[in-house]
Write a protein that holds these residues in place. Structure first.
Motif: not given
Length: 439
Positions: A70, A267, A271, A276, A278, A281-282
């Motif tokens: 990230a 993290i 977010l 970063l 959404w 994120a995965d």
């Protein structure tokens, strides 16, 4: 034949011939369990049950990997690379490059030492700090084995010598277990007893950095996991929030003493700030887990291996066999006691977990051989620390590999374990033996 001795030797030999370290640990555990007389079925059961012992650490590594990826997406690594390249320049100015290498080495040593005592975050800083500077190291022609040696030194020397942070925990374990075995000593005795062994580590570090790995070593400029060329578009806001998230991670790690919570906090900051996305994120978490999967599985397998060799009961037997061999010879007793510590720690992968195992029998053995309390402290502390550097399953080697292999060009065994074993365990062994003889 002692099951612990054989299991560790098998694991080391298989690792050196490039059998995957997870397989080496599993095979070593199987052989050790069978030789220890606990049977095939029970060995498998103990190994399987023991896997959970490192589940927390494995998840910590996975989330730290996600956080590192990230951070890479924010553009902070690119800013760092560009800034240092401007400072260093792309010319062949050897003096400027030498000064830049010296500065980087000093800062890495300082940060890694601080991670044990001043801000006790242990290896949490490595996946965050090291991957972004790999291209800088490539520009300077730095041999990553030197960096691995610096990081491992910082992860080991401070806690065995200084009674702060993780050092306070280590010193407390030594003192408490010696007291339970009938020899009361003070925590204030530990720095005196461990001064010579620590000096051995300092000498090993100097040899590694200024002699063994001083020559340039060339690496390809590969993309770091999660950091692709087309993604290196960044804004001032994303860089600022990346710095804030790193600080948040360090603070949460210090307060909560949980790498899992620290990584999650970092993290979340990225977010919430929007640095970063959404929808990304995965993918970030998946990429981070890929980067740290090797380390996580090694930790799990090491926990199972340690459970098996403890279950055999041959650790205590190994120490008793040493006592029967050495008799009243202090020189021989010190030598074999340190060897026992080396084998136990190489197998378990943790100096902290080794101390309770060896202290129970090392105290009466040391008293019988006529060692002073300071000498016994030195023997127990050194025997516990031996193997922490160089052990395939130790945090002190897995952490540096996690950072230095972010682009797939740093072998865990040959580029971290073997260099750190040679440069730290050998001088630690020698100076630990000397300390036992002179204290």
């Amino acid at each position: 034949m002692n099951a612990v001795f054989v299991a560790v030797i098998v694991m080391i030999i298989l690792s050196l011939v490039r059998v995957h370290v997870v397989l080496a640990l599993a095979i070593g555990a199987l052989i050790g369990g069978l030789l220890g007389g606990i049977g095939l079925e029970e060995t498998i059961t103990v190994f399987s049950d023991g896997l959970g012992g490192s589940a927390n650490v494995a998840l910590s590594y996975a989330l730290l990997g996600a956080f590192a990826v990230a951070i890479a997406r924010t553009g902070l690594p690119d800013v760092m690379v560009r800034s240092v390249i401007k400072l260093v320049g792309r010319s062949e100015d050897s003096r400027k490059k030498a000064l830049s290498k010296a500065l980087i080495f000093f800062l890495l040593a300082l940060i890694s030492c601080f991670s044990q005592n001043v801000v006790p975050i242990h290896i949490a800083f490595i996946p965050i700090l090291i991957p972004p500077i790999l291209k800088i190291l490539n520009e300077l022609g730095v041999d990553r084995r030197a960096v691995a040696s610096i990081l491992t030194f910082g992860l080991t020397a401070p806690y065995i010598f200084l009674p702060y942070g993780f050092g306070a925990i280590f010193h407390g374990i030594v003192v408490d277990n010696m007291a339970e075995s009938g020899l009361v000593v003070e925590v204030s005795d530990l720095p005196t007893a461990m001064a010579l062994p620590t000096l051995g580590l300092v000498i090993g570090l100097l040899v590694a950095v200024f002699i063994t790995y001083r020559k340039p070593r060339h690496y390809q400029d590969r993309d770091i996991v999660g950091m692709k060329e087309e993604q290196q578009v960044y804004s001032t806001w994303s860089v600022i929030t990346a710095i804030i998230s790193i600080i948040t991670t360090l603070v949460v790690q210090t307060i909560s003493e949980s790498m899992i919570m620290a990584a999650l906090a970092g993290i979340v900051v990225l977010l919430v700030s929007g640095s970063l996305k959404w929808k990304e994120a995965d993918g970030v978490v998946t990429e981070g887990m890929k980067m740290m999967a090797f380390i996580s599985f090694v930790m799990l397998a090491a926990s199972g291996f340690a459970a098996v060799i403890r279950e055999t009961g041959h650790v205590d037997l190994l120490v008793l066999q040493v006592g029967a061999i050495v008799g009243e010879s202090q020189a021989a007793a010190a030598l074999l006691m340190l060897l026992v510590g080396l084998f136990v720690t190489m197998g378990i992968g943790s100096s902290f977990a080794t101390i309770p195992i060896i202290a129970t029998l090392f105290v009466p053995l040391g008293l019988a051989a006529g060692f002073s309390p300071l000498a016994i402290i030195s023997l127990i502390g050194t025997a516990g620390a031996l193997g922490d550097a160089g052990a395939p399953a130790s945090d002190s080697t897995l952490g540096p590999t996690a950072g230095l292999n972010a682009d797939g060009q740093h072998n865990h065994i040959w580029d971290t374990c073997v260099p750190t074993f040679l440069h730290f365990n050998i001088p630690l062994f020698i100076f630990g033996w000397i300390a036992a003889m002179v204290l």
